[in-house]
Design a protein around this motif. Structure first.
Motif, PDB file in Angstrom:
ATOM      1  N   VAL A 241      -5.564  12.413   3.690  1.00 21.11           N
ATOM      2  CA  VAL A 241      -4.627  11.321   3.433  1.00 21.11           C
ATOM      3  C   VAL A 241      -5.386  10.060   3.057  1.00 21.11           C
ATOM      4  O   VAL A 241      -6.404   9.741   3.663  1.00 21.11           O
ATOM      5  N   GLU A 242      -4.886   9.391   2.040  1.00 24.15           N
ATOM      6  CA  GLU A 242      -5.590   8.196   1.568  1.00 24.15           C
ATOM      7  C   GLU A 242      -4.574   7.090   1.321  1.00 24.15           C
ATOM      8  O   GLU A 242      -3.499   7.338   0.780  1.00 24.15           O
ATOM      9  N   SER A 243      -4.904   5.889   1.751  1.00 25.26           N
ATOM     10  CA  SER A 243      -4.023   4.760   1.497  1.00 25.26           C
ATOM     11  C   SER A 243      -4.580   3.965   0.330  1.00 25.26           C
ATOM     12  O   SER A 243      -5.743   3.605   0.317  1.00 25.26           O
TER      13      SER A 243
ATOM     14  N   THR B  42       0.859  -1.182   0.000  1.00 24.95           N
ATOM     15  CA  THR B  42       0.000   0.000   0.000  1.00 24.95           C
ATOM     16  C   THR B  42       0.891   1.226   0.000  1.00 24.95           C
ATOM     17  O   THR B  42       2.055   1.174   0.370  1.00 24.95           O
ATOM     18  N   GLN B  43       0.319   2.345  -0.421  1.00 21.18           N
ATOM     19  CA  GLN B  43       1.081   3.587  -0.493  1.00 21.18           C
ATOM     20  C   GLN B  43       0.128   4.721  -0.150  1.00 21.18           C
ATOM     21  O   GLN B  43      -1.021   4.726  -0.589  1.00 21.18           O
ATOM     22  N   HIS B  44       0.604   5.657   0.662  1.00 19.17           N
ATOM     23  CA  HIS B  44      -0.257   6.778   1.051  1.00 19.17           C
ATOM     24  C   HIS B  44      -0.149   7.925   0.054  1.00 19.17           C
ATOM     25  O   HIS B  44       0.921   8.233  -0.444  1.00 19.17           O
ATOM     26  N   TYR B  45      -1.306   8.532  -0.182  1.00 19.87           N
ATOM     27  CA  TYR B  45      -1.377   9.681  -1.080  1.00 19.87           C
ATOM     28  C   TYR B  45      -2.038  10.823  -0.327  1.00 19.87           C
ATOM     29  O   TYR B  45      -2.828  10.600   0.594  1.00 19.87           O
TER      30      TYR B  45
ATOM     31  N   LYS C 188      -4.113  14.262   8.067  1.00 17.62           N
ATOM     32  CA  LYS C 188      -4.872  13.033   8.274  1.00 17.62           C
ATOM     33  C   LYS C 188      -6.207  13.334   8.940  1.00 17.62           C
ATOM     34  O   LYS C 188      -7.248  12.821   8.530  1.00 17.62           O
TER      35      LYS C 188
ATOM     36  N   ASP D 175       5.228   8.304   4.246  1.00 17.02           N
ATOM     37  CA  ASP D 175       4.488   7.050   4.072  1.00 17.02           C
ATOM     38  C   ASP D 175       4.780   6.101   5.234  1.00 17.02           C
ATOM     39  O   ASP D 175       3.873   5.494   5.796  1.00 17.02           O
TER      40      ASP D 175
ATOM     41  N   LEU E  21       2.943   7.205   8.311  1.00 14.64           N
ATOM     42  CA  LEU E  21       1.501   6.925   8.263  1.00 14.64           C
ATOM     43  C   LEU E  21       1.227   5.431   8.392  1.00 14.64           C
ATOM     44  O   LEU E  21       0.136   5.027   8.776  1.00 14.64           O
ATOM     45  N   LYS E  22       2.231   4.595   8.050  1.00 13.65           N
ATOM     46  CA  LYS E  22       2.057   3.158   8.249  1.00 13.65           C
ATOM     47  C   LYS E  22       2.379   2.769   9.685  1.00 13.65           C
ATOM     48  O   LYS E  22       2.430   1.584  10.014  1.00 13.65           O
TER      49      LYS E  22
END
Lengths: 463, 575
Positions: free
Chosen positions: B331-333, B66-69, B326, B159, B162-163
């Motif tokens: 923020v979106e994963s 997964t990657q945050h945008y 966030k 990223d 956020l993880k």
């Protein structure tokens, strides 16, 4: 050029097949069973007849044309420049890129002339080769057309050709070995005896030297670093890691094999066998990652908890994971030899009142011993030759130590370290890697040979 | 007279129920059980190890999928994107999208002042964040002048935070009221109910722990004697100074970056604390406050970033911005498509495995198209047509030995023969495929011979009996029946080739290559080589990428081996 040639080749060969096939049908004139060979064999005969001369002309002609074009290009320069191999190669490279229109800088008139010559000779020569090969193909087709008669034994000819092709394929394996031996042995010879190589060691200082430091001094201010090519620390490092690996894999692999072959039910086997196969199929780069990022920190942490000073690239971590790698190797080979011991021997032992473990220890293992020893030999040979786990988890500095908590380096790590990146084929450092490869090749060869001999010599002949 | 006459057998009476005998039988059964347990234990340990490897890799690798945008409303202003107004696609491609994104970002986190803070804010975005936006606008110039909602790629550090891999964040609501002295700059916060007392205790504890560390170092320095006397003296001074601070529990403390970070969230803003006492704290405003009004109990809170700032990649300011973004729902994963559609990159968030995957596929094509025909034809020759002489014997021994030659030696062969002698290009899938083909050739020959041997001779004899030639019998009857076994052996050989790394390192496939290779002579790398390259990089984000690449590799290998097993079970015939 190559494309035109292969198009012509495919076209002519398929035409030849059709022509041969048709010709066979027409000479048979409806009485097919009079033909010695099936029409398809006549077709194949013609096709092979066209294929071989066409390919021969191309394979011989193309390098010849290239060579002619190069000498035409070089003819524009002085004899002195032509004699210098370095300038020669520079001119050729520039001329070729200029001819292809990829040359970046300003070209001198000589170079432009050379490129023009190169281009025209190459083009003319290529057309000549193409024409010649097509002519040869057509001539062969005409000859094949004339040869095809009712009693003509086309199948015999085709089968003889097929057999030659088959034999040639088998020879590839031999050529590979010859290639390995010659390439490695040649560079090793240069490493020790070529007078043009500076800083090379003598054979004895290589084999018995206690210091390994191939980093030649690059600049004047690094003069203090002395280059040394002593092979002993690498050998000791390789053997130390291999020893740890065998200490892990030997008992685990052997006991797994005994359990699988003597105790396990069909159900357990059905689960355990695939697990071992998965382990055998895990690429070593994955195990190296696991060793470097999980096992090594774990061992380091454990050591610190007991007040021990553990290097972060300890031989123990690399050895443990390498041991895990060769478990399936030992277990599957041992499983095979234990299973191969005849059932009558087990029955005899049981009849005397022995328990299962007594039977295994006193009857099966002695009977299977040669096979098990040879499995261990092969496992050692594999561990010594293994590269990725040690590259990722073992050290680079050549410490001569037997302490498994310290970092050691191995033969394979040094080969990889020296040869990754650009290398020059006239420095002692690069050639040292080939000398190491030579040693590695012969050590593994020797181990395999011993393993084979043990099995041959000591195998009991049952049945 | 051949009959043996037994003259005297020493007779021995055995009491099977004697105590001695019972004990011996018991002992023998115990040893039996022990032996069996050893065997089972060995197998179990092996299984545990396999499981440990797979779980460790999966645990490390899963976050990389997964990657945050940052999803922001980006105003695409014509004067920035297309100052000439010509809507020329080339100009649109080279426009300054970073400026556009910066504007959107400052709008999302308002009130930030100072160059350093602004740089930290824009630093949250990846250097490739604008690529998507650029492609969209170049494809559809009518978007210029409008506001577009686009996902912007975050940098690897953001990223990772956020993880949840950088620091834990905990929030404790204030019990009393709190009053800030200003809305920006360095301010003081007064709390009515000793809200900072617990934090002060925690800080003093950190100091006490620091004293212990120093004492260990002091002991070591003293043990070394004279040479480190000056260091010992300065350590002693330090310990005394710290001890004085710890001994006075009520005195205010300075916070430093080796302690957990404390912040206060109050009146819509965020303050990073520098000193705290039981009832007051001073700090620097990170996100500006709305008012200087007194905040009521539970309306404000103390925020703790548990990991000290010096031990993590994302600084307090960046964490604060990310938390704010966030909380605002920006923020979106998403599933990490970049990982599967891009080549290598120096930036972890933009690095993908496509290049190395294509390299591996190209290499396997070369390997398969060489090793399969050569291997099968060689096997046919050795099994059926070879005369039994010394040369044939040599070939057989040679093939068995070749199967045991270390793979790195094949790399040396490739380097010396294909690169140095024939002058083939470095890093090319062609050379890699050639080397791997030579490496798997013995495997395929051995497998093909075994499966040809398994075809019963009656098949061949029947063919010969009805008038087929030897070659017809082999090629028309034996070989087709041996095909499933040959395919199985080939797939296993290919799987082996796919996972092999060492020979590829020798022929230059260990290079940093961004582009996806287009042909057999383009510079390329292979999946296992890519794994090795990434595992060597120091950035933390690449660790997950490495593990994820390993998961892909293992997945492909599992698929290949599964196919081999399926082929074997489906087509293999027992005669």
């Amino acid at each position: 050029m190559a494309y035109q040639f292969f198009a012509a080749l495919v076209l002519l060969v398929s035409t030849a097949y059709v022509v041969g096939h048709r010709r066979a049908l027409s000479v048979a004139a409806g009485r097919l069973h009079d033909l010695h060979s099936l029409p398809a064999y006549h077709g194949l005969f013609s096709a092979i007849g066209v294929f071989v001369p066409m390919l021969a002309v191309f394979v011989l002609g193309a390098p010849l044309v290239n060579w002619m074009a190069q000498s035409a290009a070089l003819g524009n320069f002085d004899a002195a420049i032509q004699a210098d191999p370095l300038q020669r190669s520079v001119i050729l490279r520039d001329a070729v890129s200029l001819a292809k229109g990829q040359f970046g800088g300003d070209a001198s008139p000589e170079l432009q002339q050379a490129a023009a010559d190169f281009k025209s000779v190459l083009a003319n020569g290529n057309w000549a080769v193409l024409g010649l090969s097509i002519a040869a193909g057509l001539a062969a087709l005409a000859a094949a057309f004339g040869t095809i008669k009712v009693p003509f034994r086309a199948r015999k000819h085709v089968e003889r050709f097929t057999k030659i092709v088959l034999g040639a394929c088998a020879v590839v394996a031999v050529l590979t070995t010859i290639g390995i031996v010659f390439s490695v042995a040649f560079e090793t010879y240069r490493f020790f005896f070529d007078p043009a190589i500076k800083g090379k060691p003598s054979v004895t200082s290589f084999l018995f030297g206690l210091e390994w430091n191939p980093q030649a001094a690059m600049r004047a201010d690094q003069g203090a670093i002395s280059t040394a090519y002593g092979f002993v620390p690498l050998l000791v490092g390789s053997l130390l890691i291999t020893f740890i690996a065998i200490c892990v894999a030997g008992p685990l692999g052997l006991f797994s094999a005994i359990f699988l072959s003597e105790y396990a039910s069909q159900k357990v086997r059905a689960i355990a066998k695939p697990i071992l196969e998965i382990l055998a199929g895990i690429p070593t780069v994955v195990l190296g990652f696991f060793a470097a990022l999980t096992v090594a920190p774990l061992i380091r942490g454990l050591g610190e908890a007991y007040g021990l000073n553990v290097a972060s690239e300890s031989a123990l971590a690399a050895g443990l994971v390498m041991g895990m790698m060769i478990i399936p190797f030992i277990s599957s080979l041992s499983d095979d030899v234990i299973t191969a011991v005849p059932q009558s021997m087990r029955d005899g032992s049981y009849a005397l009142g022995a328990t299962k473990s007594e039977t295994i220890r006193q009857v099966l293992l002695p009977a299977a011993l040669p096979g098990i020893v040879s499995a261990f030999m092969l496992a050692i040979s594999r561990a010594i030759g293994e590269t990725m786990i040690v590259v990722m988890a073992a050290g680079l500095a050549a410490n001569l130590t037997l302490n498994p908590l310290e970092a050691v380096t191995t033969i394979t790590v040094q080969i990889k370290t020296i040869l990754v990146g650009d290398q020059e084929f006239d420095s002692a450092k690069t050639l040292a890697a080939f000398a190491l490869g030579f040693v590695l090749f012969f050590v593994t060869l020797l181990l395999n040979y011993i393993a084979l001999r043990i099995v041959r010599k000591y195998r009991e002949q049952y049945d | 007279m051949t009959d043996l006459t037994v003259t005297s057998v020493p007779s021995r009476s055995v009491q099977f129920d004697s105590a001695e005998m019972t004990a011996r039988v018991k002992r023998r059964y115990r040893s039996e059980r022990r032996f069996k347990a050893l065997g089972g234990g060995a197998l179990l340990l092996t299984a545990v190890f396999v499981l440990a490897v797979l779980l460790d890799i999966a645990f490390k690798g899963l976050p990389a999928f997964t990657q945050h945008y940052l999803v922001l409303d980006v105003p695409v202003k014509a004067e920035i994107v297309d100052p000439k107004g010509a809507r020329n696609p080339d100009d649109l491609r080279s426009a300054d999208y970073f400026a556009v994104m910066r504007e959107a970002l400052t709008a999302a986190v308002p009130g930030i002042e100072g160059r350093v803070a602004k740089k930290k804010l824009t630093g949250l975005l990846s250097s490739g964040a604008g690529n998507d936006l650029r492609d969209r606008i170049a494809a559809d110039p009518s978007l210029i002048g409008t506001t577009v909602k686009v996902p912007l790629l975050l940098s690897d550090g953001a990223d990772l935070y956020l993880k949840g891999q950088q620091t834990a964040v905990s929030t404790i609501p204030g019990r009393g009221t709190a009053t800030p002295s200003d809305t920006k700059g360095d301010i003081t916060i007064l709390a009515s109910a000793n809200d900072f007392a617990d934090d002060l205790v925690a800080v003093k504890k950190t100091l006490a722990a620091r004293i212990e560390d120093l004492q260990v170092r002091l002991q070591r320095a003293e043990a070394r004697g004279e040479s480190q006397a000056s260091e010992a003296a300065s350590l002693k001074e330090e310990i005394v100074a710290l001890a004085a601070r710890v001994d006075q529990p009520a005195v205010a403390e300075n916070l430093d970056e080796k302690m957990p970070s404390l912040l206060v969230s109050i009146n819509g803003g965020l303050v990073k604390l520098n000193t705290i006492s039981n009832d007051s704290a001073t700090g620097t405003v990170i996100l500006p406050l709305n008012t200087i009004d007194e905040a009521r109990p539970l309306d404000w809170s103390v925020v703790t970033y548990a990991k000290p700032e010096s031990n993590r990649k994302t600084s307090d300011i960046e964490v604060a911005y990310l938390e704010k973004l966030k909380a605002d729902g920006n923020v979106e994963s998403r599933f990490n498509t970049i990982f599967f559609t891009h080549g290598d990159s120096r930036e972890a968030e933009q690095a993908g495995i496509l290049g190395s995957l294509v390299g591996s596929v190209l290499m396997l094509i070369v390997t398969l198209s060489l090793a399969l025909p050569f291997g099968v034809l060689a096997a046919v020759y050795l099994e059926e047509f070879a005369p039994k002489n010394k040369f044939t014997n040599l070939i057989e021994i040679n093939i068995n030995n070749l199967a045991a030659v270390p793979s790195i030696v094949f790399g040396l062969l490739g380097l010396a023969v294909f690169l140095n002698f024939f002058g083939l290009p470095r890093s090319a899938p062609l050379v890699g495929g050639l080397v791997l083909a030579l490496m798997v050739l013995p495997t395929i020959i051995i497998a093909a011979r075994a499966s040809m041997k398994a075809v019963p001779p009656s098949i061949k004899e029947a063919a010969l009996g009805v008038g087929a030639s030897h070659q017809q019998a082999i090629f028309h009857h034996v070989l087709p029946l041996a095909t499933p076994g040959i395919m199985t052996g080939t797939i296993i050989g290919m799987a082996h080739a796919l996972g092999e790394t060492a020979p590829l390192l020798m022929i230059g496939m260990l290079a940093f290559i961004v582009d996806v290779p287009q042909g057999l002579t383009d510079p390329a790398t292979a999946l296992p080589a890519q794994i090795y390259i990434w595992s060597d990089l120091p950035e933390q984000a690449f660790e997950a990428k490495t593990a994820a690449a390993i998961m892909v590799l293992l997945g492909v290998l599992l698929l290949m081996n599964g196919m081999a097993i399926w082929l074997r079970s489906k087509f293999e015939r027992r005669w």
